[in-house]
Design a protein around this motif. Structure first.
Motif, short mmCIF file in Angstrom:
data_model
loop_
_atom_site.label_atom_id
_atom_site.label_comp_id
_atom_site.label_asym_id
_atom_site.label_seq_id
_atom_site.Cartn_x
_atom_site.Cartn_y
_atom_site.Cartn_z
N ALA A 1 1.04 -0.81 -0.02
CA ALA A 1 -0.12 -0.13 0.16
C ALA A 1 0.68 1.77 0.15
O ALA A 1 2.40 1.02 0.34
CB ALA A 1 -1.08 -0.61 1.31
N LEU A 2 0.60 2.36 -0.27
CA LEU A 2 0.97 3.03 -0.45
C LEU A 2 -0.29 4.44 0.90
O LEU A 2 -1.17 4.56 0.21
CB LEU A 2 0.98 3.98 -1.63
CG LEU A 2 1.80 5.71 -2.12
CD1 LEU A 2 2.68 5.70 -1.57
CD2 LEU A 2 0.65 6.67 -3.31
N VAL A 3 0.86 4.97 1.71
CA VAL A 3 0.53 6.29 2.74
C VAL A 3 0.59 7.32 2.91
O VAL A 3 2.19 7.18 2.88
CB VAL A 3 0.61 5.64 4.04
CG1 VAL A 3 0.51 6.57 5.24
CG2 VAL A 3 -0.39 4.30 4.24
N SER A 4 0.50 8.54 2.94
CA SER A 4 1.13 9.45 2.72
C SER A 4 0.01 10.99 3.21
O SER A 4 -1.12 10.52 2.56
CB SER A 4 1.69 10.04 0.69
OG SER A 4 1.64 10.99 0.97
N ASP A 5 0.54 11.83 3.54
CA ASP A 5 0.24 12.49 3.76
C ASP A 5 0.00 13.83 2.59
O ASP A 5 -0.30 14.96 2.99
CB ASP A 5 0.38 14.51 5.08
CG ASP A 5 2.09 14.20 4.81
OD1 ASP A 5 2.77 13.98 4.05
OD2 ASP A 5 2.71 15.06 5.83
N GLY A 6 0.70 13.41 1.41
CA GLY A 6 0.36 14.75 0.63
C GLY A 6 -1.23 13.94 -0.63
O GLY A 6 -1.85 13.18 -0.12
N VAL A 7 -0.72 14.45 -1.55
CA VAL A 7 -1.91 13.57 -2.72
C VAL A 7 -0.78 12.56 -3.86
O VAL A 7 0.00 13.22 -3.73
CB VAL A 7 -2.65 14.69 -3.40
CG1 VAL A 7 -3.34 15.75 -2.50
CG2 VAL A 7 -1.56 15.80 -4.26
N VAL A 8 -1.71 12.46 -5.10
CA VAL A 8 -1.90 11.94 -6.06
C VAL A 8 -1.85 11.95 -7.08
O VAL A 8 -2.91 13.47 -6.63
CB VAL A 8 -2.19 10.14 -6.09
CG1 VAL A 8 -1.11 9.39 -4.89
CG2 VAL A 8 -3.26 9.58 -5.84
N ARG A 9 -2.19 11.69 -8.20
CA ARG A 9 -1.96 12.22 -9.49
C ARG A 9 -2.25 11.60 -10.58
O ARG A 9 -2.11 9.89 -10.03
CB ARG A 9 -1.14 13.34 -10.44
CG ARG A 9 0.22 12.76 -10.61
CD ARG A 9 1.74 13.34 -10.84
NE ARG A 9 1.20 14.39 -12.05
CZ ARG A 9 1.71 14.69 -13.22
NH1 ARG A 9 3.01 13.91 -13.48
NH2 ARG A 9 1.56 15.06 -13.86
N ASP A 10 -2.93 11.97 -11.79
CA ASP A 10 -3.59 10.36 -12.80
C ASP A 10 -4.76 9.28 -11.90
O ASP A 10 -4.41 8.12 -12.17
CB ASP A 10 -2.30 9.28 -13.11
CG ASP A 10 -1.46 10.91 -14.33
OD1 ASP A 10 -1.84 11.48 -14.73
OD2 ASP A 10 -0.19 9.96 -13.98
N VAL A 11 -5.19 10.00 -11.29
CA VAL A 11 -6.11 8.97 -10.15
C VAL A 11 -6.76 8.22 -10.65
O VAL A 11 -6.70 6.81 -10.30
CB VAL A 11 -6.93 10.22 -9.43
CG1 VAL A 11 -8.00 10.71 -10.14
CG2 VAL A 11 -7.82 9.45 -8.40
N GLN A 12 -7.41 8.15 -11.96
CA GLN A 12 -8.79 7.31 -12.59
C GLN A 12 -7.43 6.78 -13.09
O GLN A 12 -7.24 4.59 -12.59
CB GLN A 12 -8.56 7.89 -13.75
CG GLN A 12 -10.11 8.53 -13.75
CD GLN A 12 -11.22 7.61 -12.95
OE1 GLN A 12 -11.91 6.54 -13.05
NE2 GLN A 12 -11.28 8.53 -12.09
N GLY A 13 -5.66 6.44 -13.45
CA GLY A 13 -4.99 5.24 -13.55
C GLY A 13 -4.86 4.93 -12.38
O GLY A 13 -4.12 3.63 -11.77
N VAL A 14 -4.25 5.69 -11.17
CA VAL A 14 -3.42 4.60 -10.40
C VAL A 14 -4.67 3.66 -9.49
O VAL A 14 -4.37 3.31 -8.82
CB VAL A 14 -3.41 6.00 -8.49
CG1 VAL A 14 -3.41 4.99 -7.22
CG2 VAL A 14 -2.34 6.97 -9.25
N LEU A 15 -5.64 4.24 -9.34
CA LEU A 15 -7.04 3.32 -9.23
C LEU A 15 -6.96 2.07 -9.95
O LEU A 15 -7.61 1.13 -9.35
CB LEU A 15 -8.60 4.40 -9.27
CG LEU A 15 -8.83 5.76 -8.32
CD1 LEU A 15 -9.69 5.79 -8.64
CD2 LEU A 15 -8.88 4.58 -7.10
N ALA A 16 -6.86 2.51 -11.10
CA ALA A 16 -6.91 1.45 -12.46
C ALA A 16 -5.80 0.68 -11.77
O ALA A 16 -5.57 -0.77 -11.87
CB ALA A 16 -6.14 1.58 -13.50
N THR A 17 -4.53 0.99 -11.48
CA THR A 17 -3.31 -0.31 -10.52
C THR A 17 -3.75 -1.38 -9.73
O THR A 17 -3.02 -2.66 -9.26
CB THR A 17 -2.01 0.65 -10.37
OG1 THR A 17 -2.65 2.04 -8.99
CG2 THR A 17 -1.91 1.93 -11.09
N GLY A 18 -5.32 -0.94 -9.07
CA GLY A 18 -5.32 -1.38 -7.80
C GLY A 18 -4.34 -1.55 -6.55
O GLY A 18 -4.20 -1.93 -6.06
N LEU A 19 -3.89 -0.32 -6.17
CA LEU A 19 -2.47 -0.32 -5.62
C LEU A 19 -3.89 0.25 -4.29
O LEU A 19 -3.99 1.15 -5.18
CB LEU A 19 -1.46 0.67 -6.08
CG LEU A 19 -0.14 0.88 -4.67
CD1 LEU A 19 -0.09 -0.25 -4.22
CD2 LEU A 19 0.08 2.21 -4.71
#
Length: 240
Positions: free
Chosen positions: A121-139
């Motif tokens: 998993a990934l945990v952060s107090d920041g944010v991610v980008r390319d959210v649809q792609g991130v969701l698609a990875t299943g991480l």
């Protein structure tokens, strides 16, 4: 992951803590004097993510400096790309992004590589980008949200596997991280085995209390249990 230098039994801890909520863990740690163990800003990016337990693999950003925070830095030996290649299977990547919410620390390609490496998993107090792609990875991701700009728009990556501050919590490599719908909680490495034992017992007790509540039992003397109810609970455990 196996490491004989760890002060806790990793396999046992991970298996046991998958049945212990982060809410329970914060109460146990509070009783030990640790009040600052819940990572602020780390929220599940999607609902229904499972509870995950893993050893912390830390990454650290500092404020952007124009001569360092450039797209060219992504090819540096000190980069998020290099850090991902050092991540062991089963770890939870914990990223100190200083709470910056207008620069995405990871996107879909980096998250996809983390999945291939077996990162839990990934945990952060920041944010991610390319959210649809991130969701698609299943991480599974816990963070503060999403933003289109890249990390170098607001942050400079400086190192991995050193102490960090994530969401106001001090995180050291090899501390144990537990994440569920209530967020991310840190268990200091030296306390893991003790917290595991107490966590299992607390969940068992609260399960019994919930059963009593469903039967209509009043809360005073039940939660927390007085001497009479403690005796009833002990009899329950013994199958009487």
């Amino acid at each position: 992951m196996t490491d004989k230098t760890l002060p806790y039994d990793e396999k046992k801890a991970i298996a046991a803590l998958k049945g212990v909520t982060t809410a329970t863990l914060t109460t146990i740690l509070l009783k030990k004097g640790l009040r600052n163990v819940w990572v602020r800003g780390a929220k599940p990016i999607r609902t229904g993510q499972p509870r995950i337990v893993g050893r912390a693999f830390t990454l650290r950003f500092v404020p952007a400096r124009e001569d360092l925070a450039t797209p060219e830095s992504w090819s540096s030996p000190i980069s998020t790309r290099a850090a991902i290649e050092a991540m062991p299977e089963g770890c939870i990547a914990v990223v100190d992004a200083m709470g910056v919410t207008d620069a995405g620390i990871f996107g879909d390609i980096l998250c996809a590589r983390m999945v291939k490496r077996g990162v839990a998993a990934l945990v952060s107090d920041g944010v991610v980008r390319d959210v649809q792609g991130v969701l698609a990875t299943g991480l599974p991701v816990w963070c503060s949200g999403v933003a289109a700009p890249p990390s170098v728009a607001g942050l400079t990556f400086v190192n991995w596997q050193e102490p960090i501050a994530c969401g106001g919590v001090a995180v050291f490599p090899d501390d144990l991280i537990v994440i569920d719908d209530d967020g991310a909680v840190l268990i200091p490495a030296k306390l893991v085995d003790e917290v595991v034992e107490q966590g299992i017992e607390q969940e068992r007790l609260e399960g019994w209390i919930m059963g009593e509540v469903e039967k209509g039992t009043a809360l005073p003397g039940l939660y927390p249990p007085n001497a009479e109810n403690k005796a009833r609970y002990e009899a329950f455990k013994e199958g009487k």
